[in-house]
Design an enzyme around this catalytic site. Sequence first.
Site, mmCIF file in Angstrom:
data_model
loop_
_atom_site.group_PDB
_atom_site.id
_atom_site.type_symbol
_atom_site.label_atom_id
_atom_site.label_comp_id
_atom_site.label_asym_id
_atom_site.label_seq_id
_atom_site.Cartn_x
_atom_site.Cartn_y
_atom_site.Cartn_z
ATOM 1 N N THR A 279 -0.772 0.862 -4.294
ATOM 2 C CA THR A 279 -1.540 0.145 -3.267
ATOM 3 C C THR A 279 -2.156 1.173 -2.331
ATOM 4 O OG1 THR A 279 0.021 -1.677 -3.429
ATOM 5 C CG2 THR A 279 -1.351 -1.601 -1.444
ATOM 6 N N LEU B 263 3.238 -7.368 -8.992
ATOM 7 C CA LEU B 263 4.592 -7.794 -9.353
ATOM 8 C C LEU B 263 5.480 -7.913 -8.123
ATOM 9 C CD1 LEU B 263 6.759 -5.223 -9.141
ATOM 10 C CD2 LEU B 263 5.608 -4.514 -11.204
ATOM 11 N N LYS C 144 -6.003 -6.279 -2.879
ATOM 12 C CA LYS C 144 -4.539 -6.120 -2.891
ATOM 13 C C LYS C 144 -3.963 -6.274 -1.484
ATOM 14 C CE LYS C 144 -0.362 -5.069 -3.733
ATOM 15 N NZ LYS C 144 0.572 -5.961 -4.387
ATOM 16 N N GLY D 159 12.894 -18.312 7.649
ATOM 17 C CA GLY D 159 14.124 -17.531 7.616
ATOM 18 C C GLY D 159 14.057 -16.397 8.611
ATOM 19 N N GLY E 11 10.805 -8.584 4.483
ATOM 20 C CA GLY E 11 11.077 -7.143 4.494
ATOM 21 C C GLY E 11 10.546 -6.575 3.195
ATOM 22 N N CYS F 203 6.761 -3.544 0.588
ATOM 23 C CA CYS F 203 5.328 -3.852 0.515
ATOM 24 C C CYS F 203 4.776 -4.561 1.751
ATOM 25 C CB CYS F 203 5.047 -4.673 -0.734
ATOM 26 S SG CYS F 203 5.326 -3.718 -2.224
ATOM 27 N N LYS G 78 4.788 -2.514 5.104
ATOM 28 C CA LYS G 78 3.931 -1.324 5.026
ATOM 29 C C LYS G 78 2.463 -1.708 4.835
ATOM 30 C CE LYS G 78 3.878 0.570 0.499
ATOM 31 N NZ LYS G 78 2.516 0.448 0.051
ATOM 32 N N LYS H 278 15.599 -9.084 -0.457
ATOM 33 C CA LYS H 278 15.509 -10.376 -1.142
ATOM 34 C C LYS H 278 16.530 -10.340 -2.273
ATOM 35 C CE LYS H 278 12.164 -10.854 -4.262
ATOM 36 N NZ LYS H 278 10.858 -10.905 -4.935
HETATM 37 N N1 LIG Z 1 7.642 -2.076 -5.297
HETATM 38 C C1 LIG Z 1 6.838 -3.098 -5.516
HETATM 39 O O1 LIG Z 1 7.271 -4.238 -5.670
HETATM 40 C C2 LIG Z 1 5.343 -2.903 -5.588
HETATM 41 C C3 LIG Z 1 4.532 -3.935 -6.090
HETATM 42 C C4 LIG Z 1 3.146 -3.743 -6.135
HETATM 43 C C5 LIG Z 1 2.583 -2.547 -5.727
HETATM 44 N N2 LIG Z 1 3.407 -1.563 -5.248
HETATM 45 C C6 LIG Z 1 2.799 -0.276 -4.889
HETATM 46 O O2 LIG Z 1 3.020 0.619 -5.985
HETATM 47 C C7 LIG Z 1 3.226 1.961 -5.507
HETATM 48 C C8 LIG Z 1 4.564 2.488 -6.006
HETATM 49 O O3 LIG Z 1 5.592 1.716 -5.428
HETATM 50 P P1 LIG Z 1 7.105 1.820 -5.933
HETATM 51 O O4 LIG Z 1 7.872 0.796 -5.188
HETATM 52 O O5 LIG Z 1 7.137 1.812 -7.422
HETATM 53 O O6 LIG Z 1 7.478 3.292 -5.414
HETATM 54 P P2 LIG Z 1 8.780 4.168 -5.744
HETATM 55 O O7 LIG Z 1 9.008 4.993 -4.560
HETATM 56 O O8 LIG Z 1 9.857 3.268 -6.266
HETATM 57 O O9 LIG Z 1 8.335 5.078 -6.974
HETATM 58 C C9 LIG Z 1 7.421 6.122 -6.884
HETATM 59 C C10 LIG Z 1 7.838 7.190 -7.884
HETATM 60 O O10 LIG Z 1 6.808 8.170 -7.992
HETATM 61 C C11 LIG Z 1 7.419 9.437 -8.207
HETATM 62 N N3 LIG Z 1 6.409 10.476 -7.901
HETATM 63 C C12 LIG Z 1 5.818 10.750 -6.717
HETATM 64 N N4 LIG Z 1 4.907 11.721 -6.875
HETATM 65 C C13 LIG Z 1 4.917 12.072 -8.176
HETATM 66 C C14 LIG Z 1 4.188 13.007 -8.959
HETATM 67 N N5 LIG Z 1 3.231 13.786 -8.428
HETATM 68 N N6 LIG Z 1 4.464 13.099 -10.278
HETATM 69 C C15 LIG Z 1 5.411 12.311 -10.833
HETATM 70 N N7 LIG Z 1 6.117 11.394 -10.148
HETATM 71 C C16 LIG Z 1 5.872 11.279 -8.839
HETATM 72 C C17 LIG Z 1 8.631 9.413 -7.305
HETATM 73 O O11 LIG Z 1 9.603 10.358 -7.697
HETATM 74 C C18 LIG Z 1 9.105 7.959 -7.494
HETATM 75 O O12 LIG Z 1 10.062 7.860 -8.540
HETATM 76 C C19 LIG Z 1 3.096 1.869 -3.986
HETATM 77 O O13 LIG Z 1 1.763 2.150 -3.629
HETATM 78 C C20 LIG Z 1 3.417 0.413 -3.690
HETATM 79 O O14 LIG Z 1 2.820 -0.038 -2.505
HETATM 80 C C21 LIG Z 1 4.768 -1.697 -5.183
HETATM 81 O O1 LIG Z 2 8.714 -18.101 1.587
HETATM 82 C C1 LIG Z 2 9.084 -16.924 1.684
HETATM 83 C C2 LIG Z 2 8.843 -15.953 0.680
HETATM 84 C C3 LIG Z 2 9.280 -14.651 0.877
HETATM 85 N N1 LIG Z 2 9.938 -14.311 2.012
HETATM 86 C C4 LIG Z 2 10.358 -12.899 2.211
HETATM 87 O O2 LIG Z 2 9.246 -12.053 1.963
HETATM 88 C C5 LIG Z 2 9.665 -10.792 1.462
HETATM 89 C C6 LIG Z 2 8.883 -10.413 0.225
HETATM 90 O O3 LIG Z 2 9.209 -11.268 -0.832
HETATM 91 P P1 LIG Z 2 8.428 -11.221 -2.237
HETATM 92 O O4 LIG Z 2 6.990 -11.346 -2.002
HETATM 93 O O5 LIG Z 2 9.059 -12.211 -3.123
HETATM 94 O O6 LIG Z 2 8.841 -9.780 -2.766
HETATM 95 P P2 LIG Z 2 8.087 -8.394 -3.003
HETATM 96 O O7 LIG Z 2 8.759 -7.782 -4.165
HETATM 97 O O8 LIG Z 2 8.026 -7.645 -1.712
HETATM 98 O O9 LIG Z 2 6.587 -8.759 -3.476
HETATM 99 C C7 LIG Z 2 5.453 -8.745 -2.610
HETATM 100 O O10 LIG Z 2 4.957 -7.437 -2.447
HETATM 101 C C8 LIG Z 2 4.586 -6.796 -3.692
HETATM 102 C C9 LIG Z 2 4.186 -5.377 -3.362
HETATM 103 O O11 LIG Z 2 2.867 -5.255 -2.963
HETATM 104 C C10 LIG Z 2 3.470 -7.598 -4.335
HETATM 105 O O12 LIG Z 2 3.089 -6.974 -5.566
HETATM 106 C C11 LIG Z 2 3.925 -9.032 -4.578
HETATM 107 O O13 LIG Z 2 2.854 -9.787 -5.130
HETATM 108 C C12 LIG Z 2 4.382 -9.621 -3.253
HETATM 109 O O14 LIG Z 2 4.898 -10.944 -3.449
HETATM 110 C C13 LIG Z 2 11.178 -10.935 1.226
HETATM 111 O O15 LIG Z 2 11.873 -10.313 2.294
HETATM 112 C C14 LIG Z 2 11.423 -12.430 1.234
HETATM 113 O O16 LIG Z 2 12.720 -12.764 1.696
HETATM 114 C C15 LIG Z 2 10.180 -15.256 3.005
HETATM 115 O O17 LIG Z 2 10.772 -14.946 4.045
HETATM 116 N N2 LIG Z 2 9.741 -16.543 2.799
#
Ligand SMILES: NC(=O)c1ccc[n+]([C@@H]2O[C@H](COP(=O)([O-])OP(=O)(O)OC[C@H]3O[C@@H](n4cnc5c(N)ncnc54)[C@H](O)[C@@H]3O)[C@@H](O)[C@H]2O)c1
Ligand SMILES: O=c1ccn([C@@H]2O[C@H](COP(=O)(O)OP(=O)(O)O[C@H]3O[C@H](CO)[C@@H](O)[C@H](O)[C@H]3O)[C@@H](O)[C@H]2O)c(=O)[nH]1
Length: 446
Positions: free
Chosen positions: A121, A151, A202, A251, A255, A258, A261, A319
């Site tokens: 992101t 996801l 996004k 609730g 947190g 994502c 931040k 969560k």
């Molecule tokens: N966690 C989520 O649910 C979620 C969902 C959608 C989008 N995103 C976005 O996706 C991105 C990644 O999130 P995440 O939660 O997977 O992060 P994360 O911290 O779990 O994983 C990032 C990984 O990248 C590795 N890394 C960093 N620099 C590197 C490099 N130069 N070469 C190889 N590896 C390297 C780190 O060691 C780490 O394992 C963020 O921008 C986040 O906002 C996260």
């Molecule tokens: O009705 C609701 C739904 C969620 N939550 C809270 O919201 C937070 C985020 O929940 P959720 O969205 O299910 O989890 P994430 O894994 O953080 O996923 C969000 O953040 C990701 C990272 O960008 C995106 O990819 C997803 O689409 C987006 O749902 C958690 O603390 C939940 O407890 C509430 O309080 N009330």
Amino acid sequence: MNITVIGAGYVGLVSGVCYAELGNQVICVDKDQAKLDILRNGAIPIYEPNLQELSLKNMAAGKLSYTSDLHRAVQLSDIVIIAVGTPSLANGEADLSYIDQAADEIAEAMNGYKIIAVKSTVPVGTNERVRDRIRRLTSERFDSISLPEFLREGSAVQDTLHPDRIVIGADSQSAADTMAKLHAPLTDQIVMTDIRSSEMLKYASNAFLATKISFINEIANICEKVGADVTQVAQGMGYDNRIGHSFLKAGIGYGGSCFPKDTRALIQIAGHVDYEFKLLRAVVEVNQDQRFKMIRKLETIFDGNLQGKTIAIWGLSFKPNTDDVRESPALEIVQHLVNSGAVVKVYDPIAIPNFRRMYGEDGVVWCEGALEAAADADALCLLTEWDEFIHVDLNQLQTVLRKPILIDGRNVFKEEDLAGTAFIYYSIGRPSLNQGVKEEVLALHY
Ligand SMILES: NC(=O)c1ccc[n+]([C@@H]2O[C@H](COP(=O)([O-])OP(=O)(O)OC[C@H]3O[C@@H](n4cnc5c(N)ncnc54)[C@H](O)[C@@H]3O)[C@@H](O)[C@H]2O)c1
Ligand SMILES: O=c1ccn([C@@H]2O[C@H](COP(=O)(O)OP(=O)(O)O[C@H]3O[C@H](CO)[C@@H](O)[C@H](O)[C@H]3O)[C@@H](O)[C@H]2O)c(=O)[nH]1
């Protein structure tokens, strides 16, 4: 297709495994040697349902491998996907240093045409920044793609294999077509945009979902004052197709890695173009206040003095079904209770090791079971709606607590669950269920 995914975190690892599951040849690259050791041994470094099975299966089939050798991985691939972290800087902006580093390393490895996609992101303009960095270091041809990820943790594999949509931001039709072909087995809903719109889309999606949560939390706070029940309100609202039922659970607020931040980053993105995103600022502020509702409730019950009180905490992850504690409300709640002089007994089915790493040891008693944490506590706070807590035997729970005070930060229990128990029960936005909490005390604080 031959794909390298850079960053084997929550996103990169799940994506890499799922691309392999679709039949592609995938190399996941990470810098973290400990993570790689776990992965190569057939385990996974995070808790995510179904991920380990798919990782093992695809490794065994020779379609998936894990390495720290980014150079070689990039050279073997036609598509390189950047999935490194973009954490918050102190001012709320996204830290792009991992992105920059990955871009430079890709540039040095370029050995022919590739598609370079950013799944992390990132603020609007970052794909252009990546392109410029790579161009500075190589004359090889490549196309940039913005490929935002949607996801959710805890259901990441399911979300990846059955997404609501795939968004592809591109300025090259042929690269967009290749990426559409890669994702075609997952969904018919492939949305093509320009690169900047994809980057914005996004943030806008996360900000909108966060807004829904803060909105319903404010409605819950008003419900408490006017004697309405937020769960009934949300249910009735949700039947309107324009509103929908999702993300209307009141609730202790959102947190995770994502929403907090990304809302902060979008406020900064707007600020850089001289726009004050007033609505989103309020969303963040409401969310920050919401987690302290639990504390205020406890202070009310104990006449403002938590010193020496034993408080049990159920749930540390932000969560259920994840071990992720990044920006979990539990971090601030536990810290506040410890600072107030309470003895804090905590339990989470999965997240204790991560919580300990992030929080430290300061004043907390770690417990191995839900009832162990509740034993002899003056009050119990439920912070995460794990199944294990939802299905607890309330009669048994009542007997182990020193005082049967239950503060339900996720509105898990229903009226019928509590019938026949002696709980002093407090939930969010459901005053009729707030049994045993003195009227005048509620009036004072809400
Ligand atoms: N966690 C989520 O649910 C979620 C969902 C959608 C989008 N995103 C976005 O996706 C991105 C990644 O999130 P995440 O939660 O997977 O992060 P994360 O911290 O779990 O994983 C990032 C990984 O990248 C590795 N890394 C960093 N620099 C590197 C490099 N130069 N070469 C190889 N590896 C390297 C780190 O060691 C780490 O394992 C963020 O921008 C986040 O906002 C996260
Ligand atoms: O009705 C609701 C739904 C969620 N939550 C809270 O919201 C937070 C985020 O929940 P959720 O969205 O299910 O989890 P994430 O894994 O953080 O996923 C969000 O953040 C990701 C990272 O960008 C995106 O990819 C997803 O689409 C987006 O749902 C958690 O603390 C939940 O407890 C509430 O309080 N009330």
